[in-house]
Design an enzyme around this catalytic site. Structure first.
Site, mmCIF file in Angstrom:
data_model
loop_
_atom_site.group_PDB
_atom_site.id
_atom_site.type_symbol
_atom_site.label_atom_id
_atom_site.label_comp_id
_atom_site.label_asym_id
_atom_site.label_seq_id
_atom_site.Cartn_x
_atom_site.Cartn_y
_atom_site.Cartn_z
ATOM 1 C CG ASN A 483 -1.878 1.007 1.116
ATOM 2 O OD1 ASN A 483 -1.825 2.268 0.638
ATOM 3 N ND2 ASN A 483 -3.283 0.686 1.418
ATOM 4 C CG ASP A 484 2.713 2.861 -3.632
ATOM 5 O OD1 ASP A 484 3.922 2.171 -3.114
ATOM 6 O OD2 ASP A 484 2.455 2.591 -4.865
ATOM 7 C CB CYS A 485 -1.814 5.413 0.260
ATOM 8 S SG CYS A 485 -1.598 5.870 -1.489
ATOM 9 C CD GLN A 500 3.849 7.556 -2.238
ATOM 10 O OE1 GLN A 500 4.066 8.556 -2.988
ATOM 11 N NE2 GLN A 500 2.899 7.134 -1.581
#
Ligand code: GLC
Ligand code: GLC
Length: 825
Positions: A483-485, A500
């Protein structure tokens, strides 16, 4: 409401109206030359890299959304129209768009004139070929005027839409016979040009946009078309275009066929020009034009393309009681997997093609979906990806397709990245039986002097997790995991900082990220992926190393039960303050989808698996799929990062992220809950959402990344406002993972190291199904019978008449055909 229908026999989706709720697109090309084409012929073309070698121009964020493309204009005694309706938008007497495997056919009809345009990119060919068939269906002669149109992009798509002070003075073209050449910067540093040709004499042309369109007009009312003529204009700066002009007379019932080529050519430096030193050398372009300058040659190219797809889609074929499943598995899901392999996340109607390169985790996961179709290209891709890895097992998060180098701007420290490579290399070996990939010498950080075996890469990947554990013994979360977030080290309070890549000063000394924040997701992924690494070591006879790795997996499973089990599901993380995330103790975001599926499939604890599946059904499931977390975050949590910047119900904040829905489908199937698995599958599979296309908006033949969740609209007090609405179609890991979920977990046809495993987990009301699967040179004819109407459980496996223990059909070298019969019970 539907806007078209599936034509399975032709492997096409037939769109019946140009007014789809969003542009519904297709992709042409699978090698170097690619085109995006919408159902009204919008879109653009590029060669290999959507940013650096953009051939035709496209405007992002446009109004209306889909403006710009390859257009044909007809002026029939004052009635002006396009075969694809747009951009003129004259009401047509008939319209149809057929998106097929690598081609699109758009047909329009007006006042007894029919125009059918077929677009495709042939195999081993750097160009888009377009065949226009004009037919007079009336009973008297018809004379009308006809124009082609394409707008050149000045190569670098990013520069093209920003650097006008320079670009308005650089555009250049050349015209010879019926071909318009685009040669901006060819005189100096570029060794490539593009061209647009037609296989017939023309009555004129335009190459200067202002002459063709007019200063105050638009694509919908070009001045030349309104005036019924052309300007024979020669572009010199400003915006070069290519438009052919022709006056055509057709007798009653007569047809005329024109074949256009929009091509791309690269020339060796010493062969760029003719003897005069300035006219471009057209040799290669002429050869390309020659290749497709008749309807017969066009038909032969289309036939080759069909044969190519017959071959690719002939590898796995299923016949289940559900047409929609057959359609997804046999046609569209496999097709989408191939497109995601080719394009990664670069160019779609949601990805501008000027943003990110190839993702490390994304590309590894994409391999899972297409490795059976083109194993050679999978091998090449695996080596490219692994070459960007760092010696300690860390990875650049992205790399650039043209240079194949790691992208230093984004950097690394995404905690899940290395694990996906173990999974993809394993999938490749399971599919092909090609163990030699483990011996291939692969550089670290693209430095040949640092090359080591692929096995070494897998080893450092595995130990990158083991060597980076936090206080509870769970893997560190680093900058983000899948989950990049979820950015637990960011604590960002300044607009514009990338969640990021921004390094908060308070973690600078610690190496850029918190040594407290831990990811339960990465732990679960580790226990799911790890056994593949152990299996590889065992196969190689490295028993001690295998035992050592297994001990790490077992240890992690224990840590998960001791420190990450929340009573009814697995937690999501510990944040940088050491607080639980994804726990019933939290105010919002009490349960997250990501760790649950992999934890269930890791056999950590049977009772926990059961409770987890029940909690998912209760807390996350909706009629449109499983939301990512619940409840949605309704405010900004600085300690969590980007996830809480989205309004509730969208994207990673409680949207339906179809990618990780697949992990739950796999897990439910794995746990024997075939009905539950199938329920989740059919909630999101495009062939099922087709019925509600008006709500879903995006293409009913491919997955999108996200569907609005049950909390969508909650921020504005209109909960469920956009619930069920799809976004970001085409380029998503969803394609690969849902292919895995349906074919390997529900239908249960799963390549394994020692042979083909067949262990279905289907809806209990199915009587069974049949399938054929080409696997390591043999054709497997598979019949599944389900007389007792169970979901899962192989009661008997018969291979070529012989009973076999278990559910793996052992691989036997040299066999060409294998008959497999399974009775469930
Ligand atoms: C996008 C990214 C993928 C990421 C996911 C969740 O799909 O491409 O890498 O895992 O979003 O944030
Ligand atoms: C992924 C996510 C997106 C995020 C992006 C950051 O694509 O889906 O939400 O903004 O990664 O790189």
């Amino acid at each position: 409401m539907k806007f078209g229908h599936f034509d399975d026999a032709n492997r096409e989706y037939v769109i019946e109206t140009p007014r789809t709720p969003y542009p519904w697109i297709n992709y042409l090309g699978t090698q170097g030359f690619f085109s995006l084409i919408s159902n009204t012929a919008g879109g653009y073309s590029f060669y290999k890299d959507a940013r650096l070698r953009r051939i035709t121009r496209y405007r992002y964020n446009n109004v209306p959304i889909d403006m710009g493309g390859r257009y044909f204009y007809i002026n029939d005694n004052g009635t002006i129209w396009n075969p694809g309706w747009s951009p003129v938008k004259t009401e047509l007497d008939a319209y149809e768009c057929r998106h097929g495997m690598g081609y699109t056919i758009i047909t329009g009809k007006k006042n007894n004139l029919k125009a059918q345009v077929t677009f495709f990119v042939p195999q081993d060919y750097d160009g888009e070929v377009q065949q226009v068939v004009l037919t007079n269906e009336g009973s008297s002669d018809k004379t009308f005027k006809f124009w082609s149109f394409a707008e050149w992009c000045l190569w670098d798509a990013q520069d093209d839409c920003t650097n006008f002070q320079r670009n308005f003075s650089t555009g250049r073209v050349e015209i010879k016979d019926s071909t318009i050449y685009h040669k901006t910067e060819y005189r100096d540093r570029r060794n490539h040009y593009a061209f647009y040709s037609v296989n017939d004499k023309i009555d004129g042309y335009d190459t200067d946009r202002d002459t063709f369109i007019g200063l105050y007009n638009g694509f919908h009312n070009p001045q030349a078309v309104l005036d019924g003529k052309c300007g024979n204009s020669l572009a010199d700066g400003w915006s070069p275009i290519a438009s052919h002009f022709k006056e055509i007379t057709l007798k009653a019932g007569e047809s005329k066929t024109l074949v256009f080529v929009l091509g791309y050519v690269e020339m060796p430096v010493d062969k760029k020009f003719e003897a005069d030193g300035k006219t471009i050398n057209k040799e290669k372009a002429l050869a390309m034009i020659e290749k497709y300058n008749t309807p017969e040659k066009f038909a032969a190219g289309m036939k080759e393309l069909r044969a190519y797809w017959d071959k690719l889609l002939g590898i796995l074929n299923v016949n289940t009681p559900e047409d929609k499943v057959n359609r997804m598995v046999n046609i569209w899901n496999q097709y989408q997997c191939m497109v995601t392999f080719n394009l990664s996340r670069s160019a779609s109607y949601f990805e501008s093609g000027i943003g990110r390169g190839m993702g490390f985790r994304d590309s590894n996961q994409d391999i899972l979906g297409f490795v059976h179709q083109i194993p050679d290209r999978a091998r090449e891709r695996l080596i490219d990806i692994a070459s960007t890895q760092l010696e300690d097992g860390g990875c650049y998060h992205q790399y650039q397709p043209l240079t194949k180098k790691g992208n230093a701007d984004i950097g690394g420290d995404f905690s899940d990245d290395p694990l996906w490579m173990i999974l993809s290399v394993s999938a490749y070996i399971k599919e092909t039986g090609d163990w030699s990939i483990l011996d291939a010498k692969v550089p670290y950080d693209n430095d040949e002097s640092k090359a080591k075996s692929m096995l070494d890469h897998l080893t450092v990947s595995f130990y990158h997790i083991v060597n980076n554990l936090g206080p509870h013994g769970l893997p560190l979360a680093m900058r983000a995991d899948w989950n990049d977030c979820i950015n637990l080290s960011c604590f960002s309070d300044t607009p514009g900082e990338s969640f990021q890549t921004y390094t908060n000063p308070k973690f600078k000394a610690e190496g850029g990220y918190s040594k407290v924040a831990e990811s339960v997701f990465v732990a679960a992924l580790f226990t799911y992926v790890g056994p593949n690494f152990v299996g590889i070591l065992n196969h190689l006879g490295k028993k001690d190393e295998a035992a050592k790795a297994q001990a790490e997996i077992d240890k992690m499973k224990k840590v998960m039960m001791d420190s990450a089990w929340d009573g009814n599901w697995f937690m999501r993380a510990y944040d940088a303050n050491g607080q639980k995330m994804g726990s019933k103790e939290c105010e919002e975001g009490q349960i997250f989808i990501e760790p649950q599926g992999f934890a269930i499939m890791s056999d950590i604890d049977k009772d926990a698996a059961k409770k987890t599946l029940a909690a998912i059904d209760e807390r996350l499931n909706t009629k449109h799929g499983l939301v990512l977390n619940n409840p949605a975050f309704s405010k900004y949590y600085i300690q969590y990062g980007e996830i809480s910047t989205y309004p509730g119900g969208y994207k990673e904040n409680a949207g339906i992220f179809t990618h990780n829905n697949a992990w739950i489908i796999c897990a439910a199937a794995y746990a024997g809950e075939g009905d539950q698995a199938f329920k989740y599958y059919s909630e999101i599979a495009p062939a099922y959402t087709e019925e509600t296309s008006d709500l879903h908006k995006t293409e009913p033949y491919v997955y999108g990344q996200m569907i609005g969740g049950k909390d969508a609209g909650s921020d504005i007090g209109q909960t469920e406002k956009n619930f069920g609405q799809g976004k970001n179609s085409w380029l998503t890991g969803t394609a690969a993972w849902n292919m895995v979920a349906i074919s390997q977990y529900i239908l249960g046809i799963q390549p394994d190291f020692d042979g083909l495993k067949v262990d279905p987990s289907i809806p209990a009301n199915w009587d069974g199904f049949t399938a054929t699967r080409l696997f390591r040179g043999a054709k497997y004819n598979i019949t599944i019978k389900n007389p007792s109407h169970v979901c899962k459980g192989v009661k008997s496996l018969v291979v070529d008449g012989q009973a076999v223990e278990g559910c793996v059909v052992p691989f036997v070298e040299g066999k060409k055909e294998v008959n497999v019969e399974i009775t469930l019970g």
